[in-house]
Design an enzyme around this catalytic site. Structure first.
Site, PDB file in Angstrom:
ATOM      1  N   GLU A  88      -7.363  38.439  11.224  1.00  0.00           N
ATOM      2  CA  GLU A  88      -8.324  38.186  12.027  1.00  0.00           C
ATOM      3  C   GLU A  88      -7.772  38.005  13.625  1.00  0.00           C
ATOM      4  O   GLU A  88      -6.649  37.919  13.616  1.00  0.00           O
ATOM      5  CB  GLU A  88      -8.486  36.534  11.694  1.00  0.00           C
ATOM      6  CG  GLU A  88      -9.512  36.474  10.507  1.00  0.00           C
ATOM      7  CD  GLU A  88      -9.449  35.215   9.868  1.00  0.00           C
ATOM      8  OE1 GLU A  88     -10.447  34.388   9.595  1.00  0.00           O
ATOM      9  OE2 GLU A  88      -8.402  34.472   9.781  1.00  0.00           O
ATOM     10  N   CYS A 108       1.537  34.810   5.977  1.00  0.00           N
ATOM     11  CA  CYS A 108       2.535  34.523   6.774  1.00  0.00           C
ATOM     12  C   CYS A 108       3.923  33.866   5.790  1.00  0.00           C
ATOM     13  O   CYS A 108       3.045  33.312   4.892  1.00  0.00           O
ATOM     14  CB  CYS A 108       2.298  33.511   8.067  1.00  0.00           C
ATOM     15  SG  CYS A 108       3.982  33.015   8.984  1.00  0.00           S
ATOM     16  N   HIS A 217       6.782  20.754  17.614  1.00  0.00           N
ATOM     17  CA  HIS A 217       5.915  19.960  16.634  1.00  0.00           C
ATOM     18  C   HIS A 217       6.399  18.895  16.004  1.00  0.00           C
ATOM     19  O   HIS A 217       5.851  17.764  15.233  1.00  0.00           O
ATOM     20  CB  HIS A 217       5.397  20.839  15.387  1.00  0.00           C
ATOM     21  CG  HIS A 217       4.469  21.873  15.861  1.00  0.00           C
ATOM     22  ND1 HIS A 217       3.721  22.057  17.005  1.00  0.00           N
ATOM     23  CD2 HIS A 217       4.197  23.134  15.236  1.00  0.00           C
ATOM     24  CE1 HIS A 217       3.055  23.158  17.206  1.00  0.00           C
ATOM     25  NE2 HIS A 217       3.337  23.773  16.041  1.00  0.00           N
ATOM     26  N   ASN A 291      -6.006  20.976  14.302  1.00  0.00           N
ATOM     27  CA  ASN A 291      -7.375  21.428  13.468  1.00  0.00           C
ATOM     28  C   ASN A 291      -7.290  21.057  12.250  1.00  0.00           C
ATOM     29  O   ASN A 291      -6.250  21.380  11.434  1.00  0.00           O
ATOM     30  CB  ASN A 291      -7.487  22.775  13.992  1.00  0.00           C
ATOM     31  CG  ASN A 291      -7.707  22.898  15.377  1.00  0.00           C
ATOM     32  OD1 ASN A 291      -8.779  22.454  15.979  1.00  0.00           O
ATOM     33  ND2 ASN A 291      -7.060  23.817  15.908  1.00  0.00           N
ATOM     34  N   CYS A 334      -6.408  27.316  16.119  1.00  0.00           N
ATOM     35  CA  CYS A 334      -5.367  27.380  15.679  1.00  0.00           C
ATOM     36  C   CYS A 334      -5.047  26.791  14.399  1.00  0.00           C
ATOM     37  O   CYS A 334      -5.255  25.762  14.151  1.00  0.00           O
ATOM     38  CB  CYS A 334      -4.518  26.402  16.788  1.00  0.00           C
ATOM     39  SG  CYS A 334      -3.897  27.374  18.230  1.00  0.00           S
TER      40      CYS A 334
HETATM   41  N1  SAH Z   1       4.033  31.735  13.846  1.00  0.00           N
HETATM   42  C1  SAH Z   1       3.771  31.618  15.358  1.00  0.00           C
HETATM   43  C2  SAH Z   1       2.189  31.737  15.775  1.00  0.00           C
HETATM   44  C3  SAH Z   1       0.925  31.460  14.962  1.00  0.00           C
HETATM   45  S1  SAH Z   1       0.644  30.100  15.191  1.00  0.00           S
HETATM   46  C4  SAH Z   1       4.036  30.193  15.632  1.00  0.00           C
HETATM   47  O1  SAH Z   1       4.411  29.392  14.622  1.00  0.00           O
HETATM   48  O2  SAH Z   1       4.161  29.628  16.858  1.00  0.00           O
HETATM   49  C5  SAH Z   1       0.105  29.605  16.588  1.00  0.00           C
HETATM   50  C6  SAH Z   1       0.274  28.173  16.900  1.00  0.00           C
HETATM   51  O3  SAH Z   1      -0.717  27.145  16.417  1.00  0.00           O
HETATM   52  C7  SAH Z   1       1.555  27.337  16.720  1.00  0.00           C
HETATM   53  O4  SAH Z   1       1.903  26.563  17.670  1.00  0.00           O
HETATM   54  C8  SAH Z   1       0.961  26.740  15.402  1.00  0.00           C
HETATM   55  O5  SAH Z   1       2.204  25.705  15.160  1.00  0.00           O
HETATM   56  C9  SAH Z   1      -0.038  26.169  15.644  1.00  0.00           C
HETATM   57  N2  SAH Z   1      -0.958  25.685  14.736  1.00  0.00           N
HETATM   58  C10 SAH Z   1      -0.926  26.190  13.174  1.00  0.00           C
HETATM   59  N3  SAH Z   1      -1.529  25.427  12.392  1.00  0.00           N
HETATM   60  C11 SAH Z   1      -2.208  24.571  13.536  1.00  0.00           C
HETATM   61  C12 SAH Z   1      -3.421  23.358  13.103  1.00  0.00           C
HETATM   62  N4  SAH Z   1      -3.819  23.263  12.085  1.00  0.00           N
HETATM   63  N5  SAH Z   1      -3.970  22.844  14.174  1.00  0.00           N
HETATM   64  C13 SAH Z   1      -3.261  23.074  15.298  1.00  0.00           C
HETATM   65  N6  SAH Z   1      -2.445  23.968  15.608  1.00  0.00           N
HETATM   66  C14 SAH Z   1      -1.806  24.689  14.738  1.00  0.00           C
END
Ligand code: SAH
Length: 341
Positions: A88, A108, A217, A291, A334
């Site tokens: 996507e 991933c 995080h 999210n 995200c």
């Molecule tokens: N693997 C990379 C890029 C992909 S995720 C990374 O971890 O940065 C892109 C961003 O979305 C990251 O900051 C990730 O932690 C965040 N993310 C993942 N799941 C999420 C969710 N359910 N709600 C909000 N942000 C989320």
């Protein structure tokens, strides 16, 4: 079959000369491929040469399966790669331009507890041309050209961990910034990582000038271990050290992402620790509203709670923003990128 968009002009020179053509054909092939053109459109290439190329190389890496438009204008594309794998991409319209969020892996293997992309593990890495093709396809669909791009920024924040597919991602950066192609600036490319510290340093050592975003995080290793298994390999101190290193080598300010999880990582102590971590680190902090991806025990907070945490941070001298979430109604926000069966 091989993919035209996987090759640099130098590599294409070898390919075209092997097929009996002059080296200058390489730049022509490169331009067509970067316009997402099928062979029929490659009008300045002799028909016979096109046929030879077509026997060994696919011009396009992907086909659109579905396109969903959110109430806020965000567009999610579901693409099928040539071997059937699905990925996507998400197009967002910001005041400063259109930004395309692209995937670097199908699935991933990082297994972050709050993220949907890793739920079924890693299917496979995307090649450089497959990563690039998401941008080429969307640019073409928006009537963009190589001279006049319709997409201004690219974020490597779709499914996958870019630094877990290092070589192909670096090759993608080279292809996307090639002046003969779509020619996007390094500063218009952001790479988001869960904190693969040694690869962050390698990026800096190799002189890449892209923007780096680091997913933090949590403020203690104990808590980060609970939600991000990668923390066992690269604990917080190493991630911060690599972030500082990246800034020192590149002069590029780091962006830290901090997804807010209710009753988990947004206590006053977290604000204290976050402020201490970021003190003296040229960076920006983005607070992300979680999210919902249906994970038990991982709860989103309200906007008010997010603002309150932001205020706690600001009192401690940290400047930060609560990031707007786009596309959540189409599961394009995200952490939501995951095809439903
Ligand atoms: N693997 C990379 C890029 C992909 S995720 C990374 O971890 O940065 C892109 C961003 O979305 C990251 O900051 C990730 O932690 C965040 N993310 C993942 N799941 C999420 C969710 N359910 N709600 C909000 N942000 C989320």
């Amino acid at each position: 079959m091989n993919l035209l968009t996987d090759y640099s002009i130098e590599e294409l020179k070898q390919i075209v000369t092997d097929l009996g053509q002059k080296p200058y054909r390489a730049a022509q092939v490169f331009k067509w491929a970067h316009q997402f053109s099928p062979y029929e459109e490659m009008s300045d290439l002799p028909l016979e040469f096109r046929e030879k190329l077509a026997a060994g190389f696919e011009p396009n890496a992907l086909a659109e399966v579905k396109k969903l438009t959110s109430r806020d204008g965000t567009v999610k594309y579901l693409f099928r790669l040539n071997d059937g794998a699905l990925i996507e991409s998400v197009l967002m319209d910001y005041k400063y331009g259109r930004t395309l969020c692209i995937s670097t892996q199908a699935g991933c293997r990082m297994g972050c507890a709050f993220c949907a992309s890793g739920k079924d593990g890693l299917l496979r890495n995307l090649s450089a041309g497959e990563i690039l093709s998401q941008l080429l396809y969307v640019n073409r669909g928006l009537k963009g050209t190589l001279k006049d791009r319709a997409v201004q920024n690219v974020v490597l924040m779709g499914s996958g961990e870019p630094l877990d597919n290092y070589d192909n991602v670096v090759k993608f950066i080279g292809l996307a910034t090639a002046k003969e192609g779509i020619n996007i600036g390094q500063r218009n490319i952001s790479l988001s990582t869960c904190g693969v510290a040694d690869k962050m340093k390698r990026l800096a050592d190799e002189g890449h000038q892209i923007m780096l975003t680091v997913s933090l995080h949590a403020t203690t290793d104990k808590e980060r271990n609970m939600i991000m298994p990668v923390n066992r390999a690269y604990p917080i101190a190493q991630v911060l050290d690599a972030s500082r290193y990246f800034f020192e080598k590149t002069g590029r300010r780091i962006t830290f992402e901090y997804t807010l999880i209710k009753e988990f990582n947004m206590f006053e102590d977290d604000a204290f620790r976050l402020a201490a971590m970021l003190r003296g680190m040229p960076s920006h902090l983005n607070l992300i509203m979680l999210n919902d991806t249906g994970n038990k025990g991982i709860k989103a907070c309200t906007r008010e709670e997010a603002e309150k945490f932001k205020q706690l941070l600001e009192e401690k001298g940290v400047t930060c923003t609560v990031r707007r979430s786009l596309g959540s109604d189409i599961e394009g926000a995200c952490g939501q990128l995951r095809r439903k069966g």
